[in-house]
Scaffold this motif. Structure first.
Motif, PDB file in Angstrom:
ATOM      1  N   TYR A   1      -1.551  -0.161   7.116  1.00  0.00           N
ATOM      2  CA  TYR A   1      -2.647  -0.396   6.451  1.00  0.00           C
ATOM      3  C   TYR A   1      -3.094   0.842   5.673  1.00  0.00           C
ATOM      4  O   TYR A   1      -3.352   1.786   6.400  1.00  0.00           O
ATOM      5  N   LEU A   2      -3.317   0.637   4.579  1.00  0.00           N
ATOM      6  CA  LEU A   2      -3.728   2.029   3.607  1.00  0.00           C
ATOM      7  C   LEU A   2      -5.135   2.042   3.394  1.00  0.00           C
ATOM      8  O   LEU A   2      -5.872   3.014   2.831  1.00  0.00           O
ATOM      9  N   GLY A   3      -5.869   0.771   3.805  1.00  0.00           N
ATOM     10  CA  GLY A   3      -7.210   0.563   3.295  1.00  0.00           C
ATOM     11  C   GLY A   3      -7.616  -0.266   2.261  1.00  0.00           C
ATOM     12  O   GLY A   3      -6.594  -0.442   1.403  1.00  0.00           O
ATOM     13  N   ASP A   4      -9.048  -0.668   2.211  1.00  0.00           N
ATOM     14  CA  ASP A   4      -9.317  -1.582   1.042  1.00  0.00           C
ATOM     15  C   ASP A   4      -8.104  -2.923   0.911  1.00  0.00           C
ATOM     16  O   ASP A   4      -7.812  -3.242  -0.336  1.00  0.00           O
ATOM     17  N   GLY A   5      -7.696  -3.442   2.062  1.00  0.00           N
ATOM     18  CA  GLY A   5      -6.903  -4.517   1.870  1.00  0.00           C
ATOM     19  C   GLY A   5      -5.540  -4.384   1.360  1.00  0.00           C
ATOM     20  O   GLY A   5      -4.947  -5.327   1.086  1.00  0.00           O
TER      21      GLY A   5
ATOM     22  N   ASP B   1      16.443  -9.678  -7.099  1.00  0.00           N
ATOM     23  CA  ASP B   1      16.129  -8.207  -7.077  1.00  0.00           C
ATOM     24  C   ASP B   1      17.226  -7.434  -6.562  1.00  0.00           C
ATOM     25  O   ASP B   1      17.934  -7.761  -5.494  1.00  0.00           O
ATOM     26  N   SER B   2      17.763  -6.275  -7.265  1.00  0.00           N
ATOM     27  CA  SER B   2      18.608  -5.588  -6.831  1.00  0.00           C
ATOM     28  C   SER B   2      18.354  -3.966  -7.175  1.00  0.00           C
ATOM     29  O   SER B   2      17.294  -3.631  -8.086  1.00  0.00           O
ATOM     30  N   MET B   3      18.807  -3.242  -6.529  1.00  0.00           N
ATOM     31  CA  MET B   3      18.725  -1.928  -6.656  1.00  0.00           C
ATOM     32  C   MET B   3      19.637  -1.015  -6.003  1.00  0.00           C
ATOM     33  O   MET B   3      20.557  -1.562  -5.310  1.00  0.00           O
ATOM     34  N   ALA B   4      19.973   0.365  -6.126  1.00  0.00           N
ATOM     35  CA  ALA B   4      20.849   1.117  -5.619  1.00  0.00           C
ATOM     36  C   ALA B   4      20.574   1.291  -3.946  1.00  0.00           C
ATOM     37  O   ALA B   4      19.780   1.598  -3.563  1.00  0.00           O
ATOM     38  N   PHE B   5      21.779   1.413  -3.505  1.00  0.00           N
ATOM     39  CA  PHE B   5      21.795   1.896  -1.888  1.00  0.00           C
ATOM     40  C   PHE B   5      20.830   3.262  -1.873  1.00  0.00           C
ATOM     41  O   PHE B   5      20.963   3.958  -2.980  1.00  0.00           O
ATOM     42  N   CYS B   6      20.158   3.402  -0.722  1.00  0.00           N
ATOM     43  CA  CYS B   6      19.374   4.698  -0.621  1.00  0.00           C
ATOM     44  C   CYS B   6      18.136   4.808  -1.679  1.00  0.00           C
ATOM     45  O   CYS B   6      17.509   5.850  -1.624  1.00  0.00           O
ATOM     46  N   THR B   7      17.844   3.643  -2.388  1.00  0.00           N
ATOM     47  CA  THR B   7      16.745   3.770  -3.051  1.00  0.00           C
ATOM     48  C   THR B   7      15.486   3.704  -2.199  1.00  0.00           C
ATOM     49  O   THR B   7      15.592   2.958  -1.011  1.00  0.00           O
ATOM     50  N   VAL B   8      14.482   4.335  -2.336  1.00  0.00           N
ATOM     51  CA  VAL B   8      13.173   4.116  -1.577  1.00  0.00           C
ATOM     52  C   VAL B   8      12.547   2.978  -1.921  1.00  0.00           C
ATOM     53  O   VAL B   8      11.895   2.830  -3.354  1.00  0.00           O
ATOM     54  N   VAL B   9      12.453   1.686  -1.433  1.00  0.00           N
ATOM     55  CA  VAL B   9      11.962   0.586  -1.690  1.00  0.00           C
ATOM     56  C   VAL B   9      10.478   0.497  -1.048  1.00  0.00           C
ATOM     57  O   VAL B   9      10.390   0.281   0.147  1.00  0.00           O
ATOM     58  N   GLU B  10       9.509   0.219  -1.889  1.00  0.00           N
ATOM     59  CA  GLU B  10       8.193   0.282  -1.447  1.00  0.00           C
ATOM     60  C   GLU B  10       7.586  -0.993  -1.585  1.00  0.00           C
ATOM     61  O   GLU B  10       7.548  -1.574  -3.036  1.00  0.00           O
ATOM     62  N   TYR B  11       7.014  -1.792  -0.641  1.00  0.00           N
ATOM     63  CA  TYR B  11       6.396  -3.143  -0.725  1.00  0.00           C
ATOM     64  C   TYR B  11       4.793  -2.940  -0.692  1.00  0.00           C
ATOM     65  O   TYR B  11       4.514  -1.845   0.294  1.00  0.00           O
ATOM     66  N   ARG B  12       4.308  -3.278  -1.492  1.00  0.00           N
ATOM     67  CA  ARG B  12       2.741  -3.188  -1.373  1.00  0.00           C
ATOM     68  C   ARG B  12       2.257  -4.702  -1.274  1.00  0.00           C
ATOM     69  O   ARG B  12       2.539  -5.304  -2.407  1.00  0.00           O
ATOM     70  N   PHE B  13       1.314  -5.085  -0.556  1.00  0.00           N
ATOM     71  CA  PHE B  13       0.740  -6.310  -0.492  1.00  0.00           C
ATOM     72  C   PHE B  13      -0.843  -6.137  -0.519  1.00  0.00           C
ATOM     73  O   PHE B  13      -1.250  -5.023   0.199  1.00  0.00           O
ATOM     74  N   GLN B  14      -1.585  -7.139  -0.894  1.00  0.00           N
ATOM     75  CA  GLN B  14      -2.835  -7.205  -0.968  1.00  0.00           C
ATOM     76  C   GLN B  14      -3.171  -8.205   0.395  1.00  0.00           C
ATOM     77  O   GLN B  14      -2.638  -9.315   0.265  1.00  0.00           O
ATOM     78  N   GLY B  15      -4.075  -8.054   1.158  1.00  0.00           N
ATOM     79  CA  GLY B  15      -4.284  -8.588   2.075  1.00  0.00           C
ATOM     80  C   GLY B  15      -5.731  -8.659   2.731  1.00  0.00           C
ATOM     81  O   GLY B  15      -6.600  -8.058   1.938  1.00  0.00           O
ATOM     82  N   PRO B  16      -6.069  -9.148   3.734  1.00  0.00           N
ATOM     83  CA  PRO B  16      -7.463  -9.300   4.179  1.00  0.00           C
ATOM     84  C   PRO B  16      -7.699  -7.695   4.646  1.00  0.00           C
ATOM     85  O   PRO B  16      -7.060  -6.844   5.008  1.00  0.00           O
ATOM     86  N   GLU B  17      -9.124  -7.396   4.388  1.00  0.00           N
ATOM     87  CA  GLU B  17      -9.502  -5.907   4.886  1.00  0.00           C
ATOM     88  C   GLU B  17      -9.807  -6.082   6.301  1.00  0.00           C
ATOM     89  O   GLU B  17     -10.260  -7.124   6.908  1.00  0.00           O
ATOM     90  N   ILE B  18      -9.099  -5.029   6.928  1.00  0.00           N
ATOM     91  CA  ILE B  18      -9.371  -5.099   8.448  1.00  0.00           C
ATOM     92  C   ILE B  18     -10.207  -3.763   8.941  1.00  0.00           C
ATOM     93  O   ILE B  18     -10.140  -2.691   8.205  1.00  0.00           O
ATOM     94  N   ASN B  19     -10.627  -3.575  10.288  1.00  0.00           N
ATOM     95  CA  ASN B  19     -11.200  -2.550  10.597  1.00  0.00           C
ATOM     96  C   ASN B  19     -10.384  -1.668  11.343  1.00  0.00           C
ATOM     97  O   ASN B  19     -10.444  -1.783  12.586  1.00  0.00           O
ATOM     98  N   VAL B  20      -9.426  -0.969  10.866  1.00  0.00           N
ATOM     99  CA  VAL B  20      -8.618  -0.440  11.659  1.00  0.00           C
ATOM    100  C   VAL B  20      -8.435   1.347  10.651  1.00  0.00           C
ATOM    101  O   VAL B  20      -8.496   1.134   9.534  1.00  0.00           O
ATOM    102  N   PRO B  21      -8.129   2.273  11.454  1.00  0.00           N
ATOM    103  CA  PRO B  21      -7.992   3.410  10.800  1.00  0.00           C
ATOM    104  C   PRO B  21      -6.758   3.427   9.654  1.00  0.00           C
ATOM    105  O   PRO B  21      -5.725   2.698   9.707  1.00  0.00           O
ATOM    106  N   ALA B  22      -6.844   4.065   8.579  1.00  0.00           N
ATOM    107  CA  ALA B  22      -5.834   3.950   7.589  1.00  0.00           C
ATOM    108  C   ALA B  22      -4.748   4.533   7.986  1.00  0.00           C
ATOM    109  O   ALA B  22      -4.771   5.510   8.856  1.00  0.00           O
ATOM    110  N   ASP B  23      -3.369   4.087   7.487  1.00  0.00           N
ATOM    111  CA  ASP B  23      -2.138   4.799   7.804  1.00  0.00           C
ATOM    112  C   ASP B  23      -1.754   4.018   9.478  1.00  0.00           C
ATOM    113  O   ASP B  23      -0.955   4.602  10.253  1.00  0.00           O
TER     114      ASP B  23
END
Length: 429
Positions: free
Chosen positions: A333-337, A290-312
Motif C-alpha cells: 500500500y503506497l497511500g491515497d488508495g 500482454d507480453s514482455m521480455a523475461f526479467c522485465t520489471v512488471v509493475e502493477y498499480r491498482f486503485q483501491g480503498p483508502e486504508i489506515n496503515v503505514p505506507a509501504d
C-alpha cells in the motif's frame, strides 16, 4: 658512514618512486550470497571460492538472503571445512586466505526482501559494503552478488558516494524475482553504476540445452571430488554432487579474461552494453494478450480503498503456481488508495497467477502474462534508462546456448574451468 647514508637515501628514493606500486594486483572482492537458503548451489560456489582464495583479496562475505533461510552461520560452517583442508592446499600454493581473517569479514545482511521503495534500514552487511568500498585503494571493489540486491541497495542508499568505487557482477534471473524492489531502486537512482547484470548467461555453466534450472548430469563428482578432503565430502550434500554452481561465473570473470572489458572473452562470459532496463507498468490485471521480455520489471498499480496503515505496508499478494505448491510475492500500500507490486519473470513462459487480499473491495483475480525470450525486449517509455557502464547478456544469435541468451559465452569454457578445478581437488586427496 657515508656508504650507509647513501644506502638509506637510495631506499628512501625507492619508496617514494615505487611505493604507489606496492598495492596487490589481485582483485578486491566482496561476496553477497544467499547461502543456506532454498538453493544449495551457493554452497558449491563457496567451496570453489575458498579453494581459489589465493587469487583474490577477499574483503567481505555477506549473507544476504532476500528469500529463504540463509544466514552467516552457513558461511562460517564452510570456512570451518576449508580450515581443515587448508594444509593440503598450502602444499601446492601460497596466498590462501586465513580462516580467522575470513571469519572476521563474514557479516549478516538483510533477512527478507526490501519493501516497495527498495530499502528499509542498514544491516551489518550493508554497513560492511560501505566500509569496504570507502577503503583507500586504487583498485575498485568488486561486489559479486549471488542472491538479492537488498544489501547493495541499502548501502547505495546510505552512502551514494560509494557508487564510483565499486563494480558489480550480479547473478540476476531468479534473484531478480526475489529482489525486484531493490533492483528497481538501483536502476532508477544509480544508472551510472558499473554493473554486469547476468540474467541468463550463467545458465551456460550447467546447461543441458533444455530449459533453465535443469542441472546437467555428469560424473565430475565421482571422477574428481569424491574422497577429496572435507570440502569434497560436503559437496555431495548439494544436488547429490551434480555440478550447478550458478554463482561461480562471477568468480570466473575475474579469474580469466580482462575484467575491465565486459565485451571481451572471459571464463565468466562476454556481455554487451545496454542503455535501458525493461520495465512495464499496468494499472489493471493482465491477460494472455500482454507480453514482455523475461526479467522485465512488471509493475502493477491498482486503485483501491483508502486504508489506515503505514505506507509501504504489505497488504496483498501475488500467488504463482510452482511445482506442487506456489510462490508468493507481497504487494504494498503506497497511500491515497494506491497499491503496487513488482514482479520480474525469470524465463520465457505463459505465466499464470492470482492476486489475493483480505482487504474489502481490493481488485483480486486471476491473470496471465506471455513472457518472451529476448532481453531487454521491446523499448517502452517507462524503461529504466541506464548510463555508460551497464552490461548484460549477449543477444548475438551465436552466443545463445539453445534458448539461453548469452549462455554459450560461458558454456564454451566449461571444460577448461572444470579441468582447472580438478587439479585443485586432486590436492585434497
Amino acid at each position: 658512514m657515508y656508504r650507509n647514508f647513501l644506502l638509506f637515501l637510495l631506499c628512501l628514493i625507492s619508496i617514494q618512486l615505487f611505493g604507489q606500486n606496492t598495492t596487490s594486483s589481485k582483485p578486491r572482492v566482496l561476496i553477497s550470497t544467499d547461502i543456506g537458503g532454498t538453493d544449495p548451489d551457493d554452497n558449491q560456489s563457496m567451496a570453489h571460492l575458498l579453494m581459489y582464495s589465493d587469487l583474490f583479496d577477499l574483503e567481505g562475505l555477506v549473507s544476504s538472503p532476500s528469500y529463504g533461510s540463509g544466514n552467516k552461520e552457513e558461511i562460517l560452517r564452510m570456512i570451518d571445512l576449508y580450515e581443515k583442508d587448508l594444509p593440503l592446499l598450502q602444499k601446492h600454493k601460497t596466498g590462501f586466505a586465513s580462516p580467522n581473517y575470513l571469519r572476521s569479514i563474514t557479516k549478516q545482511g538483510r533477512k527478507g526482501a526490501a519493501p516497495f521503495k527498495g530499502y528499509i534500514s542498514s544491516t551489518e552487511g550493508s554497513d560492511w559494503i560501505i566500509k569496504s568500498a570507502k577503503k583507500k585503494d586504487k583498485r575498485p571493489l568488486w561486489v559479486l552478488v549471488w542472491g538479492g540486491l537488498d544489501d547493495l541497495a541499502q548501502a547505495l542508499h546510505d552512502a551514494p558516494e560509494i557508487q564510483k568505487n565499486i563494480r558489480v557482477y550480479w547473478i540476476g534471473g531468479p534473484n531478480k524475482k526475489w529482489s525486484a524492489n531493490s533492483y528497481a531502486y538501483i536502476a532508477a537512482n544509480f544508472p551510472d553504476l558499473w554493473m554486469i547484470e547476468v540474467n541468463s548467461s550463467y545458465y551456460g555453466f550447467f546447461s543441458n540445452n533444455q530449459k533453465p534450472d535443469v542441472v546437467k548430469t555428469t560424473d565430475y563428482y565421482q571422477k574428481n571430488i569424491e574422497g577429496a578432503g572435507h570440502l569434497g565430502g560436503d559437496f555431495k550434500d548439494y544436488y547429490g554432487g551434480e555440478i550447478k554452481m550458478g554463482d561461480t561465473p562471477s568468480l570466473l570473470y575475474l579469474m580469466n579474461g580482462n575484467p575491465d572489458d565486459p565485451e571481451g572473452e572471459s571464463w565468466g562470459g562476454s556481455f554487451e552494453k545496454i542503455r535501458r532496463s525493461s520495465r512495464v507498468i499496468f494499472e489493471r490485471n493482465t491477460t494472455i494478450e500482454d507480453s514482455m521480455a523475461f526479467c522485465t520489471v512488471v509493475e502493477y498499480r491498482f486503485q483501491g480503498p483508502e486504508i489506515n496503515v503505514p505506507a509501504d505496508s504489505a497488504v496483498f499478494q501475488m500467488e504463482v503456481p510452482y511445482g506442487d505448491g506456489k510462490q508468493v510475492w507481497p504487494g504494498f500500500y503506497l497511500g491515497d488508495g494506491i497499491y503496487s507490486l513488482r514482479y520480474a519473470p525469470k524465463q520465457a513462459e505463459v505465466l499464470k497467477f492470482i492476486f489475493t487480499s483480505k482487504i474489502d473491495r481490493f481488485p483480486t483475480g486471476e491473470g496471465q502474462l506471455v513472457v518472451t525470450n529476448l532481453w531487454p525486449g521491446k523499448a517502452r517509455p517507462e524503461d529504466y534508462f541506464l548510463g555508460e557502464n551497464w552490461y548484460s547478456d549477449s543477444s548475438k544469435p551465436e552466443d545463445f546456448d539453445g534458448r539461453l541468451q548469452g549462455g554459450n559465452t560461458i558454456f564454451k569454457w566449461r571444460n577448461d574451468i572444470l579441468n582447472d578445478w580438478a587439479i585443485r581437488w586432486s590436492w585434497l586427496k
